[in-house]
Write a protein that holds these residues in place. Structure first.
Motif, PDB file in Angstrom:
ATOM      1  N   SER A 201      46.625  14.949  20.664  1.00  0.00           N
ATOM      2  CA  SER A 201      47.565  15.981  20.238  1.00  0.00           C
ATOM      3  C   SER A 201      47.089  16.598  18.929  1.00  0.00           C
ATOM      4  O   SER A 201      46.264  16.020  18.219  1.00  0.00           O
ATOM      5  N   THR A 202      47.624  17.743  18.601  1.00  0.00           N
ATOM      6  CA  THR A 202      47.293  18.377  17.331  1.00  0.00           C
ATOM      7  C   THR A 202      47.855  17.533  16.195  1.00  0.00           C
ATOM      8  O   THR A 202      49.063  17.252  16.178  1.00  0.00           O
TER       9      THR A 202
ATOM     10  N   GLN B  97      49.455  16.333  12.704  1.00  0.00           N
ATOM     11  CA  GLN B  97      50.501  16.951  11.885  1.00  0.00           C
ATOM     12  C   GLN B  97      50.330  16.519  10.431  1.00  0.00           C
ATOM     13  O   GLN B  97      50.276  15.322  10.137  1.00  0.00           O
TER      14      GLN B  97
ATOM     15  N   GLN C  71      47.558  12.818   7.481  1.00  0.00           N
ATOM     16  CA  GLN C  71      47.515  13.485   8.782  1.00  0.00           C
ATOM     17  C   GLN C  71      47.984  12.471   9.820  1.00  0.00           C
ATOM     18  O   GLN C  71      47.354  11.421   9.979  1.00  0.00           O
TER      19      GLN C  71
ATOM     20  N   ALA D 287      48.359  11.437  13.632  1.00  0.00           N
ATOM     21  CA  ALA D 287      47.660  11.799  14.866  1.00  0.00           C
ATOM     22  C   ALA D 287      48.157  10.956  16.035  1.00  0.00           C
ATOM     23  O   ALA D 287      48.649   9.838  15.851  1.00  0.00           O
TER      24      ALA D 287
ATOM     25  N   GLN E  53      53.019  16.775  22.934  1.00  0.00           N
ATOM     26  CA  GLN E  53      53.200  17.345  21.610  1.00  0.00           C
ATOM     27  C   GLN E  53      53.680  16.271  20.639  1.00  0.00           C
ATOM     28  O   GLN E  53      54.696  15.616  20.876  1.00  0.00           O
TER      29      GLN E  53
END
Length: 147
Positions: A130-131, A133, A101, A103, A20
């Motif tokens: 990962s997603t 952010q 963003q 990453a 995460q």
């Protein structure tokens, strides 16, 4: 007999826990020239078991590198997952305001064994993204206020 190539293909198809990505300060905003901390939570060695050619196969994936993309053109590859504040293991200073963003792609190396047999290396690496952010970078503007 199981080939390392067959196991590598199986490794890419299994459902691994993706580390995460956390960005600090929290809340999706930071200041220009402030160290913005990033770290990969849950980045640890993982073990899964599957069946290949009627054999139980244990596959182990160990994180070895972390590729950070800060969204403003800056990139960094580290061997460690970073740590939260107050540590500044992995941090970036944004030189200008904007929306970005952040990453993270974590690379894992693997090994496997069939049954209770010896561990054997798996060729190549597994990369888990990962997603991303979103991050808003703003400038601080001092203001004097009278009472």
């Amino acid at each position: 007999m199981l080939s390392a190539g067959l196991v590598a293909t199986a490794m890419r198809r299994l459902e691994w826990r993706v580390p995460q990505l956390t960005v600090q300060p929290p809340g999706g905003a930071t200041l220009v020239n402030l160290p913005t901390i990033v770290f990969a939570g849950g980045a640890q060695t993982q073990t899964l078991t599957t069946t290949l050619l009627t054999q139980a196969v244990t596959i182990e994936a160990r994180p070895v590198s972390y590729a950070w993309d800060f969204g403003d053109g800056a990139r960094l590859v580290t061997a460690k997952p970073g740590r939260p504040y107050p540590d500044l293991d992995v941090a970036h200073r944004y030189p200008r305001p904007g929306r970005f963003q952040v990453a993270l792609a974590t690379s894992f190396v693997g090994r496997f064994r069939a049954g209770d047999g010896p561990w054997r290396p798996i060729p190549g690496q597994l990369v888990l993204a990962s997603t991303p952010q979103p991050l808003r970078v703003v400038e601080a503007r001092p203001q004097l206020r009278g009472e």
